[in-house]
Every structure is written in C-alpha cells, then in structure tokens.
Design a protein around this motif. Structure first.
Motif, PDB file in Angstrom:
ATOM      1  N   VAL A  89       0.832  -1.210   0.000  1.00 49.15           N
ATOM      2  CA  VAL A  89       0.000   0.000   0.000  1.00 49.15           C
ATOM      3  C   VAL A  89       0.866   1.260   0.000  1.00 49.15           C
ATOM      4  N   ASP A  90       2.148   1.088  -0.320  1.00 48.78           N
ATOM      5  CA  ASP A  90       3.082   2.217  -0.355  1.00 48.78           C
ATOM      6  C   ASP A  90       3.722   2.293  -1.745  1.00 48.78           C
ATOM      7  N   PRO A  91       2.965   2.746  -2.749  1.00 43.15           N
ATOM      8  CA  PRO A  91       3.483   2.741  -4.125  1.00 43.15           C
ATOM      9  C   PRO A  91       4.676   3.663  -4.336  1.00 43.15           C
ATOM     10  N   THR A  92       4.854   4.654  -3.495  1.00 43.86           N
ATOM     11  CA  THR A  92       5.980   5.570  -3.647  1.00 43.86           C
ATOM     12  C   THR A  92       7.302   4.899  -3.298  1.00 43.86           C
ATOM     13  N   THR A  93       7.311   4.155  -2.209  1.00 42.68           N
ATOM     14  CA  THR A  93       8.548   3.528  -1.717  1.00 42.68           C
ATOM     15  C   THR A  93       8.749   2.117  -2.243  1.00 42.68           C
ATOM     16  N   ASP A  94       7.696   1.343  -2.265  1.00 42.42           N
ATOM     17  CA  ASP A  94       7.822  -0.087  -2.571  1.00 42.42           C
ATOM     18  C   ASP A  94       7.860  -0.362  -4.070  1.00 42.42           C
ATOM     19  N   THR A  95       9.014  -0.107  -4.653  1.00 39.40           N
ATOM     20  CA  THR A  95       9.267  -0.452  -6.049  1.00 39.40           C
ATOM     21  C   THR A  95       9.547  -1.950  -6.136  1.00 39.40           C
ATOM     22  N   PRO A  96       9.556  -2.521  -7.338  1.00 35.28           N
ATOM     23  CA  PRO A  96       9.908  -3.939  -7.449  1.00 35.28           C
ATOM     24  C   PRO A  96      11.255  -4.274  -6.806  1.00 35.28           C
ATOM     25  N   ALA A  97      12.238  -3.399  -6.972  1.00 37.10           N
ATOM     26  CA  ALA A  97      13.563  -3.667  -6.378  1.00 37.10           C
ATOM     27  C   ALA A  97      13.482  -3.707  -4.860  1.00 37.10           C
ATOM     28  N   VAL A  98      12.721  -2.789  -4.264  1.00 36.99           N
ATOM     29  CA  VAL A  98      12.552  -2.772  -2.804  1.00 36.99           C
ATOM     30  C   VAL A  98      11.857  -4.047  -2.340  1.00 36.99           C
ATOM     31  N   LEU A  99      10.843  -4.470  -3.064  1.00 38.79           N
ATOM     32  CA  LEU A  99      10.122  -5.682  -2.682  1.00 38.79           C
ATOM     33  C   LEU A  99      11.003  -6.922  -2.824  1.00 38.79           C
ATOM     34  N   GLN A 100      11.871  -6.928  -3.820  1.00 40.17           N
ATOM     35  CA  GLN A 100      12.805  -8.040  -3.962  1.00 40.17           C
ATOM     36  C   GLN A 100      13.711  -8.135  -2.750  1.00 40.17           C
ATOM     37  N   HIS A 101      14.258  -7.012  -2.312  1.00 41.23           N
ATOM     38  CA  HIS A 101      15.115  -7.001  -1.129  1.00 41.23           C
ATOM     39  C   HIS A 101      14.323  -7.400   0.112  1.00 41.23           C
ATOM     40  N   TYR A 102      13.090  -6.932   0.196  1.00 37.52           N
ATOM     41  CA  TYR A 102      12.244  -7.270   1.342  1.00 37.52           C
ATOM     42  C   TYR A 102      12.024  -8.775   1.427  1.00 37.52           C
ATOM     43  N   ARG A 103      11.716  -9.389   0.309  1.00 35.81           N
ATOM     44  CA  ARG A 103      11.513 -10.843   0.291  1.00 35.81           C
ATOM     45  C   ARG A 103      12.790 -11.575   0.707  1.00 35.81           C
ATOM     46  N   GLN A 139       3.730 -14.325  -3.710  1.00 39.42           N
ATOM     47  CA  GLN A 139       4.211 -13.219  -4.525  1.00 39.42           C
ATOM     48  C   GLN A 139       3.890 -11.871  -3.872  1.00 39.42           C
ATOM     49  N   PHE A 140       4.757 -10.901  -4.124  1.00 40.56           N
ATOM     50  CA  PHE A 140       4.596  -9.547  -3.599  1.00 40.56           C
ATOM     51  C   PHE A 140       4.417  -8.583  -4.769  1.00 40.56           C
ATOM     52  N   TYR A 141       3.523  -7.603  -4.581  1.00 42.30           N
ATOM     53  CA  TYR A 141       3.154  -6.736  -5.697  1.00 42.30           C
ATOM     54  C   TYR A 141       3.182  -5.262  -5.293  1.00 42.30           C
ATOM     55  N   CYS A 142       3.418  -4.420  -6.296  1.00 44.54           N
ATOM     56  CA  CYS A 142       3.232  -2.985  -6.137  1.00 44.54           C
ATOM     57  C   CYS A 142       2.339  -2.507  -7.279  1.00 44.54           C
ATOM     58  N   GLY A 143       1.814  -1.304  -7.140  1.00 43.98           N
ATOM     59  CA  GLY A 143       0.921  -0.785  -8.168  1.00 43.98           C
ATOM     60  C   GLY A 143       0.577   0.661  -7.895  1.00 43.98           C
ATOM     61  N   THR A 144      -0.318   1.205  -8.680  1.00 48.98           N
ATOM     62  CA  THR A 144      -0.740   2.582  -8.494  1.00 48.98           C
ATOM     63  C   THR A 144      -1.718   2.667  -7.331  1.00 48.98           C
ATOM     64  N   PRO A 145      -1.826   3.840  -6.691  1.00 42.73           N
ATOM     65  CA  PRO A 145      -2.820   3.990  -5.619  1.00 42.73           C
ATOM     66  C   PRO A 145      -4.227   3.612  -6.077  1.00 42.73           C
ATOM     67  N   LYS A 146      -4.570   3.970  -7.313  1.00 39.91           N
ATOM     68  CA  LYS A 146      -5.905   3.649  -7.832  1.00 39.91           C
ATOM     69  C   LYS A 146      -6.129   2.150  -7.891  1.00 39.91           C
ATOM     70  N   ASP A 147      -5.143   1.402  -8.418  1.00 40.16           N
ATOM     71  CA  ASP A 147      -5.305  -0.051  -8.537  1.00 40.16           C
ATOM     72  C   ASP A 147      -5.327  -0.723  -7.167  1.00 40.16           C
ATOM     73  N   ILE A 148      -4.539  -0.201  -6.242  1.00 43.60           N
ATOM     74  CA  ILE A 148      -4.527  -0.762  -4.890  1.00 43.60           C
ATOM     75  C   ILE A 148      -5.887  -0.565  -4.228  1.00 43.60           C
TER      76      ILE A 148
END
Length: 210
Positions: free
Chosen positions: A114-128, A139-148
């Motif tokens: 729910v943090d599209p500004t910070t949680d880019t795919p690269a950040v999520l990869q490191h998080y995992r 699986q972990f996902y990021c997206g636009t505020p609207k899609d979330i």
C-alpha cells in the motif's frame, strides 16, 4: 506521526468492522465453507461475490494484468508495506507459516503493498530476500494507488489516504478466495487463532477440489 499511530491502532481494534457488509451462506456442501455474497437473485437466493483482480507489478518487475487469473484452488490476498514496523511483520509472519505449509500445493498468496511511492519492485525483492519470503507460492506486488484501492474495494476491504507522502492506511485482514475468486473467509492477520483457522480452511478447499 502520533496521529498516524493512533489511527493505525484504531484500525487494528476495529479490523473486522472494516469489511463491507456481506451475507454468508453455506452453499458449498462439498467443503462447507461460507460463500460470501452481496446480492440476491429474483428468487431471493444469494449471489456469491466474485473478486475481480487488477493489474499489478511483481517484485521481479513482471506486470500481471490480473493477479487473480490463476486456476489455483485457494488464493489468499493481504495488504502490507515494507517499512511497516507494527502490524505488517506480524501478519507476514503468519503468512510465512502458511506459505511453508502449502508449498507445492494449489495455493497462491498475494501480498500487495500500500506504499506505491517507496515499494518499487527492487525494494520488494530485497524485502523478500531479507525476510526469507521467497517461496514460489507467495508473490509480492506494487501498483498505483488507484489499482490498490480498487483491489481492496473488490475484496470488500477499505484502504485510505491520510498523507499523500505516506503509505495508504489499511487493516490486517486477510482474504481467502476459492478457484472461482469467490470470497470464502476473512481473517485477522494479527490473531493466532484466526490464522490457524485460515490454514484449516485453506486445507478444506484443497480437499474439496481433489
């Protein structure tokens, strides 16, 4: 900051109250789990509520046009953000156990940031990697505020913004869907008993599908 923490605490206390009103009818005799419904047909029978997925981006950068398009017998949806130090670590700890329990089974876990500004795919990869959440069934996902927001609304949950520079506020509810994307249960991800029930209910869906 204090206001934000206060709001998060209120969300945790009232977590189950944030689920939009739905009826629950036991219309699946083969697995006996409730099928949550929002409408009735002309005969007054309940119409199961089917969740529609949205386009999101996986941690590896792959864009998924519909994260619920898979034919898995059980699908689990939750919301989090990588910098969370309160409810998210607890929820994801429970989900990690569930991921381990159903590794190799027809079960998929979808955790949406729910943090599209910070949680880019690269950040999520490191998080995992940092948390050892790297099983293929989670699986972990990021997206636009609207899609979330759309996905949360489709799951009959609520997320909302209090600060444009901060993650969207969300609650710790985890949603269980069947292979047809019908809602089969809501679970408080902070509660051990609720998450044990999620594990049991997931197993029931797998048994019924076999």
């Amino acid at each position: 900051m204090k206001l934000r923490i206060f709001v998060v605490v209120l969300l945790v206390i009232a977590a189950m109250a944030t689920v939009w009103p739905l009826a629950a009818d036991k219309t699946e005799p083969n697995d006996t789990l409730p099928v949550w419904s929002a409408d009735t047909d002309s005969d007054g029978a309940s119409v199961p509520y089917t969740v529609t997925g949205v386009a999101l981006t996986e941690a590896d950068g792959h864009i998924v046009t519909d994260l619920l398009a898979s034919a898995a017998d059980a699908k689990i949806v939750s919301f989090f953000f990588s910098s969370c130090t309160t409810i998210c670590p607890v929820v994801n700890h429970h989900l990690n156990r569930l991921s381990e329990r159903f590794a190799g089974k027809s079960v998929l876990l979808h955790s949406v940031s729910v943090d599209p500004t910070t949680d880019t795919p690269a950040v999520l990869q490191h998080y995992r990697a940092d948390h050892h959440y790297q099983r293929d069934n989670w699986q972990f996902y990021c997206g636009t505020p609207k899609d979330i927001r759309t996905l949360a609304a489709n799951c009959r949950l609520k997320v909302f913004e209090t600060d444009p520079s901060a993650p969207l506020l969300h609650d710790p509810i985890v949603v269980l869907l069947d292979r047809h994307n019908r809602i089969r249960g809501y679970y408080n991800g902070l509660q051990e008993d609720d998450m044990k029930k999620l594990m049991a209910d997931t197993a029931r869906l797998l048994t019924a599908a076999s």
